[in-house]
Design a protein around this motif. Structure first.
Motif, short mmCIF file in Angstrom:
data_model
loop_
_atom_site.label_atom_id
_atom_site.label_comp_id
_atom_site.label_asym_id
_atom_site.label_seq_id
_atom_site.Cartn_x
_atom_site.Cartn_y
_atom_site.Cartn_z
N LEU A 111 0.81 -1.22 0.00
CA LEU A 111 0.00 0.00 0.00
C LEU A 111 0.84 1.27 0.00
O LEU A 111 0.37 2.32 -0.46
CB LEU A 111 -0.96 0.00 1.20
N HIS A 112 2.08 1.21 0.45
CA HIS A 112 2.91 2.42 0.40
C HIS A 112 3.33 2.76 -1.02
O HIS A 112 3.81 3.86 -1.28
CB HIS A 112 4.14 2.28 1.32
N TRP A 113 3.15 1.83 -1.97
CA TRP A 113 3.46 2.12 -3.37
C TRP A 113 2.27 2.74 -4.11
O TRP A 113 2.42 3.21 -5.23
CB TRP A 113 3.86 0.84 -4.10
N VAL A 114 1.09 2.69 -3.52
CA VAL A 114 -0.14 3.09 -4.21
C VAL A 114 -0.41 4.57 -3.94
O VAL A 114 -0.75 4.95 -2.82
CB VAL A 114 -1.33 2.23 -3.77
N ARG A 115 -0.27 5.39 -4.97
CA ARG A 115 -0.46 6.83 -4.79
C ARG A 115 -1.94 7.18 -4.61
O ARG A 115 -2.27 8.14 -3.91
CB ARG A 115 0.12 7.57 -5.98
N GLU A 116 -2.84 6.43 -5.23
CA GLU A 116 -4.27 6.72 -5.15
C GLU A 116 -4.85 6.03 -3.92
O GLU A 116 -5.67 5.13 -4.02
CB GLU A 116 -4.96 6.28 -6.43
N LYS A 117 -4.42 6.46 -2.74
CA LYS A 117 -4.72 5.74 -1.51
C LYS A 117 -6.20 5.72 -1.17
O LYS A 117 -6.71 4.72 -0.67
CB LYS A 117 -3.90 6.31 -0.36
N GLU A 118 -6.92 6.81 -1.43
CA GLU A 118 -8.35 6.83 -1.12
C GLU A 118 -9.12 5.86 -2.01
O GLU A 118 -10.01 5.14 -1.53
CB GLU A 118 -8.91 8.24 -1.27
N GLN A 119 -8.79 5.85 -3.31
CA GLN A 119 -9.45 4.92 -4.24
C GLN A 119 -9.14 3.48 -3.87
O GLN A 119 -9.99 2.60 -3.95
CB GLN A 119 -9.02 5.20 -5.67
N ALA A 120 -7.90 3.22 -3.45
CA ALA A 120 -7.51 1.87 -3.06
C ALA A 120 -8.31 1.42 -1.84
O ALA A 120 -8.81 0.28 -1.79
CB ALA A 120 -6.02 1.82 -2.76
#
Length: 254
Positions: A111-120
């Motif tokens: 999850l630290h690689w995912v920039r779209e954290k809210e969508q994730a």
């Protein structure tokens, strides 16, 4: 390039060579066992592994009797996971089509690689059945600060400009909980764990493996990367990486 195009280009900042990762990054899955124990997978459960990588921990979940579906956005990692006879799908977390299909979800070092954290967060929430749990681990606030600063210093010395956009989301427990509460989760327990980690193959190879995407974005030619990795290792002066993990568990309401 406009900001939207830039964001699309770097929405996922991880770039992997599955062979290098298996050799240099084996410690990631080894240390992820505590997150598997926190999830406590049960026989017969259907579990979503978010960012399954090469499938090492996916296989552990499966060996505990669960049916596991892995997703990852790296074709190289998906190929490696499928070679272990796992159900691994080439998908970005924000594009997952699942709707109330899983008894639990798991994620390690993704999850630290995912920039779209809210969508994730919303996509994971949507994938779970009511009452289901989500557990895992990711980089937390202060993660790899010493190593990241040393790398940027070496880039600047050589005339490269470190990328302006951060490559990772390393949140505090409160920041992380706020994102997942907004997505609908409750009973969120998130805490930081300082975990200085010996890197068996050395900091130089850590740089060329785990910061491959960062070096790509800085425009560093392949032929110069080993030298930069060696300089970072010399500056740091040890093979200990200053990892700080954020371990979490939460539930989707009934």
């Amino acid at each position: 390039m406009d900001q939207d195009a830039l964001s699309d280009q770097i929405a996922s900042t991880s770039k992997w060579d599955a062979g290098d990762y298996a050799r240099v990054g084996a410690f990631v899955a080894l240390l992820g066992g505590a997150a598997v124990d926190l999830l406590d997978p049960q026989p017969g459960e259907r579990i979503l592994d978010v960012g399954c990588g090469d499938g090492t921990l996916t296989k552990q979940l499966k060996e505990r009797g669960a049916t596991v579906v892995g997703i990852d956005n790296s074709p190289e990692m998906i190929a490696a996971a499928r070679s272990k006879s796992l159900d691994a799908n080439l998908l970005d977390v924000v594009d997952m089509p699942f709707n109330a299909e899983f008894d639990a979800a798991f994620s390690n070092a993704t999850l630290h690689w995912v920039r779209e954290k809210e969508q994730a967060a919303r996509a994971i929430f949507r994938a779970l059945k009511p009452g289901s749990r989500f557990a895992g681990e990711m980089g937390g606030e202060g993660n790899l600060k010493k190593l990241r600063e040393a790398l940027d210093e070496q880039l600047i010395i050589r005339g490269y400009v470190p990328p302006v956009e951060a490559s990772n989301w390393y949140p505090s427990p409160d920041e992380f909980a706020a994102v997942y509460e907004a997505a609908g989760f409750e009973q969120i327990d998130a805490r930081l764990i300082e975990r200085p980690t010996p890197i068996e193959h050395g900091v130089a190879q850590w740089v060329t493996t785990f910061r491959r995407g960062w070096l790509d974005r800085a425009g560093v030619p392949e032929g110069e990367r080993a030298e930069i990795g060696a300089a970072v290792a010399h500056h740091v002066g040890s093979n200990i990486a200053d990892y700080v993990r954020l371990r979490f568990i939460m539930r989707k309401p009934n």
